[in-house]
Design an enzyme around this catalytic site. Structure first.
Site, PDB file in Angstrom:
ATOM      1  N   CYS A   1       0.841  -1.202   0.000  1.00 37.10           N
ATOM      2  CA  CYS A   1       0.000   0.000   0.000  1.00 37.10           C
ATOM      3  C   CYS A   1       0.882   1.260   0.000  1.00 37.10           C
ATOM      4  O   CYS A   1       1.574   1.515  -0.958  1.00 37.10           O
ATOM      5  CB  CYS A   1      -0.977  -0.055   1.168  1.00 37.10           C
TER       6      CYS A   1
ATOM      7  N   GLU B   1      -0.988  -8.790   4.853  1.00 28.69           N
ATOM      8  CA  GLU B   1      -0.895  -8.972   6.313  1.00 28.69           C
ATOM      9  C   GLU B   1      -2.274  -8.954   6.968  1.00 28.69           C
ATOM     10  O   GLU B   1      -2.442  -9.446   8.073  1.00 28.69           O
ATOM     11  CB  GLU B   1       0.034  -7.912   6.929  1.00 28.69           C
TER      12      GLU B   1
ATOM     13  N   HIS C   1      -3.460  -5.718   0.937  1.00 29.34           N
ATOM     14  CA  HIS C   1      -2.775  -5.936   2.216  1.00 29.34           C
ATOM     15  C   HIS C   1      -2.710  -7.427   2.560  1.00 29.34           C
ATOM     16  O   HIS C   1      -3.641  -7.946   3.185  1.00 29.34           O
ATOM     17  CB  HIS C   1      -3.540  -5.217   3.333  1.00 29.34           C
TER      18      HIS C   1
END
Lengths: 92, 224
Positions: B86, B197, B195
């Protein structure tokens, strides 16, 4: 002798890059009845002061500052104006 | 393998990345303050999402001049691993480690959603555990995620197989060629708007992102 310049910097999107904010403003203006407004492009205006012994040196520095940080040459063009605001001779 | 997570003023996904590498994968992980200049001990460095330096000027434009970024560039040039997520992706393009730039979303909205993606290339060490053409789902959350590059650069990226992820459903932000993530030519540097994660702990509703980090470990384990 040091001269202080006011730099007025204009950063604009390259013509080939879509400017969604400009398109939004244009459609807003058209809703208000300004049908004759075209090609709205939104850019940035930055001011700073720079002190230098020569105007040419100040221009070189400004070029580098714009190229390295203030504009991204992939999508943006820039131009700047220098206005002399103060001169100091060093003798007071 | 040892991970480092760069922390800029305004980073807000740094701990999420560390949770994945340290807690879920059990790998040594160090938070790297943006003024640190010694990262020689790290095998992989992650530039996380967030709003570095308040996201003023252009996203990532100020962060690239942080002292740590010179080291990240050197780290990448040695062939070591770099991932930008990002805002981290934006920082990597501003730093010149990846081509192109991320600009305002086509519809000017901040988008927070889960999107289907196609894996385009799994030859990068970061993409090892996926298969080419596979569909995965990852969260996105950004206001400036529209990938842009001039025609020549875009043709180069496509020609070299540097696109790693593409939006599979509706293009959420107007990215050229539906690009969601790219790598450098060598494949050791990857940047992506989604994302991974945030899709690593099954408790959060998906673990397609965890495989990105797992694949890396498998790759390294296979080499040693």
């Amino acid at each position: 002798m040091q001269t202080k310049y006011l730099a007025k910097i204009f950063v604009t999107l390259r013509p080939s890059v879509l400017d969604p904010a400009g398109v939004a403003v244009q459609s807003g203006l058209q809703q208000m009845g300004y049908d004759h407004v075209e090609n709205v492009r939104i850019g940035k205006y930055i001011e700073l002061t720079i002190t230098s012994t020569e105007e040419s040196k100040a221009r070189q520095d400004m070029d580098r500052i714009c190229d390295q940080m203030l504009a991204n040459p992939v999508i943006e063009n820039y131009r700047f104006e220098l206005i002399e605001v103060e001169t100091q001779t060093g003798v007071f | 393998m040892k991970f480092g997570v760069v922390v800029f003023p305004g980073s807000n996904c740094d701990r999420d990345v560390a949770y994945v590498t340290r807690d879920l994968l059990g790998q040594p992980t160090r938070m790297v303050w943006h003024q640190d200049t010694d990262i020689d001990d790290l095998d992989a460095i992650v530039i996380p999402g967030g709003f570095s330096y308040g996201d003023y000027l252009r996203c990532g434009a100020i962060a690239r001049f942080s002292p740590v970024m010179q080291q990240v560039v050197a780290h990448a040039q040695k062939g070591k691993l770099v991932l930008g997520i990002c805002n981290g992706f934006q920082v990597l393009t501003e730093a010149g480690l990846l081509p192109g730039i991320l600009t305002r979303n086509r519809d000017l909205h901040f988008i927070c959603d889960r999107v289907p993606l196609t894996v385009e290339n799994q030859s990068s060490p970061w993409m090892q555990s996926y298969t080419r053409g596979e569909m995965i789902t990852l969260p996105i959350a950004h206001g400036e995620g529209r990938f842009y590059a001039d025609q020549r650069t875009l043709a180069e990226i496509e020609g070299n197989g540097q696109v790693v992820l593409r939006y599979a459903g509706e293009n959420p932000n107007g990215s050229l060629n539906n690009i969601a993530g790219i790598s450098n030519r060598q494949g050791n540097v990857v940047g992506m708007m989604p994302h991974p994660e945030r899709a690593s702990d099954p408790m959060l509703g998906g673990d397609d992102g965890l495989r990105l980090f797992q694949g890396l470990l498998e790759k390294v384990a296979a080499l040693t």
